[in-house]
Design a protein around this motif. Sequence first.
Motif, PDB file in Angstrom:
ATOM      1  N   GLU A 307       0.807  -1.213   0.000  1.00  0.00           N
ATOM      2  CA  GLU A 307       0.000   0.000   0.000  1.00  0.00           C
ATOM      3  C   GLU A 307       0.848   1.275   0.000  1.00  0.00           C
ATOM      4  O   GLU A 307       0.526   2.238  -0.694  1.00  0.00           O
ATOM      5  N   LEU A 308       1.928   1.300   0.782  1.00  0.00           N
ATOM      6  CA  LEU A 308       2.760   2.500   0.844  1.00  0.00           C
ATOM      7  C   LEU A 308       3.486   2.757  -0.466  1.00  0.00           C
ATOM      8  O   LEU A 308       3.825   3.906  -0.786  1.00  0.00           O
ATOM      9  N   LEU A 309       3.708   1.690  -1.254  1.00  0.00           N
ATOM     10  CA  LEU A 309       4.515   1.816  -2.466  1.00  0.00           C
ATOM     11  C   LEU A 309       3.650   1.988  -3.720  1.00  0.00           C
ATOM     12  O   LEU A 309       4.156   2.466  -4.753  1.00  0.00           O
ATOM     13  N   ALA A 310       2.390   1.618  -3.660  1.00  0.00           N
ATOM     14  CA  ALA A 310       1.539   1.639  -4.854  1.00  0.00           C
ATOM     15  C   ALA A 310       1.452   3.022  -5.509  1.00  0.00           C
ATOM     16  O   ALA A 310       1.599   3.133  -6.745  1.00  0.00           O
ATOM     17  N   ALA A 348      12.536   3.821  -2.279  1.00  0.00           N
ATOM     18  CA  ALA A 348      11.276   4.560  -2.224  1.00  0.00           C
ATOM     19  C   ALA A 348      10.389   4.041  -1.096  1.00  0.00           C
ATOM     20  O   ALA A 348       9.693   4.824  -0.426  1.00  0.00           O
ATOM     21  N   TYR A 349      10.418   2.730  -0.886  1.00  0.00           N
ATOM     22  CA  TYR A 349       9.617   2.154   0.195  1.00  0.00           C
ATOM     23  C   TYR A 349      10.111   2.638   1.562  1.00  0.00           C
ATOM     24  O   TYR A 349       9.313   2.960   2.450  1.00  0.00           O
ATOM     25  N   ILE A 350      11.443   2.693   1.732  1.00  0.00           N
ATOM     26  CA  ILE A 350      11.994   3.181   3.011  1.00  0.00           C
ATOM     27  C   ILE A 350      11.533   4.615   3.251  1.00  0.00           C
ATOM     28  O   ILE A 350      11.150   4.987   4.369  1.00  0.00           O
ATOM     29  N   ASN A 351      11.579   5.446   2.215  1.00  0.00           N
ATOM     30  CA  ASN A 351      11.119   6.835   2.338  1.00  0.00           C
ATOM     31  C   ASN A 351       9.664   6.887   2.802  1.00  0.00           C
ATOM     32  O   ASN A 351       9.315   7.622   3.736  1.00  0.00           O
ATOM     33  N   ALA A 352       8.813   6.120   2.128  1.00  0.00           N
ATOM     34  CA  ALA A 352       7.382   6.145   2.446  1.00  0.00           C
ATOM     35  C   ALA A 352       7.113   5.596   3.841  1.00  0.00           C
ATOM     36  O   ALA A 352       6.299   6.157   4.603  1.00  0.00           O
ATOM     37  N   TYR A 353       7.805   4.519   4.190  1.00  0.00           N
ATOM     38  CA  TYR A 353       7.571   3.904   5.495  1.00  0.00           C
ATOM     39  C   TYR A 353       8.015   4.837   6.620  1.00  0.00           C
ATOM     40  O   TYR A 353       7.327   5.005   7.636  1.00  0.00           O
ATOM     41  N   ALA A 354       9.197   5.466   6.461  1.00  0.00           N
ATOM     42  CA  ALA A 354       9.703   6.366   7.501  1.00  0.00           C
ATOM     43  C   ALA A 354       8.828   7.611   7.637  1.00  0.00           C
ATOM     44  O   ALA A 354       8.594   8.106   8.743  1.00  0.00           O
TER      45      ALA A 354
END
Length: 442
Positions: A307-310, A348-354
């Motif tokens: 979901e965070l990456l979509a 990109a996922y790390i950015n969104a998750y953080a």
Amino acid sequence: MDKTDIINIASQQTSALYNWTFNAIQNVGLSDRVAHITTSVSLLIIAFALLYIINIIIAAIFNSVLTKIIKKTKTNWDDFLLSNKVLNKLSQLILVIIAQQMIPFIFMGFPNFTAGLQKFLNILVILSVYAFINSLLKTGRDILRTSKAFVDKPLDSYLQVVQIFLFFVIGTLIVSILTGNSPWSFLVSLGAASAILMLVFKDTILGFVASIQVSANDSVRVGDWIAMPKYGADGDVVQINLNNVKIQNFDKTITTIPTYTLLSDSFTNYRGMQESGGRRIKRSINIKISTIRYLSEAEISELKKIELLAPFIAKREEEIKTYNERTGVDESVLVNGRRMTNIGLFRAYINAYAKNNPDIHKGLTFMVRQLAPNEHGLPLELYMFTNGTQWAFFENTMSDLFDHLFAAIKYFHLEVFELPASDDLRLLLSQGALRAGEKAPN
């Protein structure tokens, strides 16, 4: 009638009392020497009894009346008078002054002894005055500590400077009393020994200068977290004195360093970090370079379920499609045009998750960046700040963040670089032995 007249009248009355007692004892038929001794002993007993009664009266006034009044008041500054025993020192001073005025006249028959006793009592008065003033200074220090303007100032250093000055004055007066010379002659003789005094009080002078500069520059305050690896200090400043600084390390040990080292040596002060409200995370995940590659359409579709990456994937697919159509690249070769990589999507996922983590500070520097590759792979560094500065909170937030990332990295078909372990070597040896057995002739 001033104080001198009162003392003179008291002296005359005491002298008259001594003469009357001496004459009365002498009339009994005793010799002059025995009469003087008997008179002095009798009057001394009366003086001690009188001092005892005065002490009871003063104690009753101070302890019963003033102490109760102080405890009932709503202000805190008068409570420090009790904690620093100002009233006790004052009562002692009153008793010593009364004794100074009374006792010498008791030994009028022994002039040589009276002169020495007078010097002793004068010294005792000076020491009592010093004890009283010292209690007042400590009370003033404690009162200033309750003010926000002075709570982080090195008040102990300033107090010690004043105490040293008072001690020097008292020492000069005592020497003057013992020698019978003027205090100025003693000061003149000290001027010739100034070089020796500078050597003896070198650390004190350096500490005094350092305390002033530290306070003026606001480089260190009581309560600051500082680190001085040279001295094994890493903790909170609990006290700044004239000669040393006490630092309570995080293992609750105390490290003491000279005050002037705050000027001569370098140290790290974490006050800025604490005031900013965030504590820096600066840690890398080393990615195994051989696992970095382009992603297939099926793999990208699978990652869209995150979901965070979509939203990022949808936007990036549109950008890549537009670019490749505009440039007319040959998409049969993956290296042509633009493609999504597993390392790029992981970053990109790390950015969104953080950014969606409430424990990460959003108002301070926030980056997920690649460092230069090395023999341990490609470092993917997280450079950001937690939303708090407490040590336990910082460690828990950072651990939770990396716990999740280490578990999530396999979804991007990436591997974390690790040096070969003993299990890896045993597996290689067993596989090599197995292949050798398969190739061996029957």
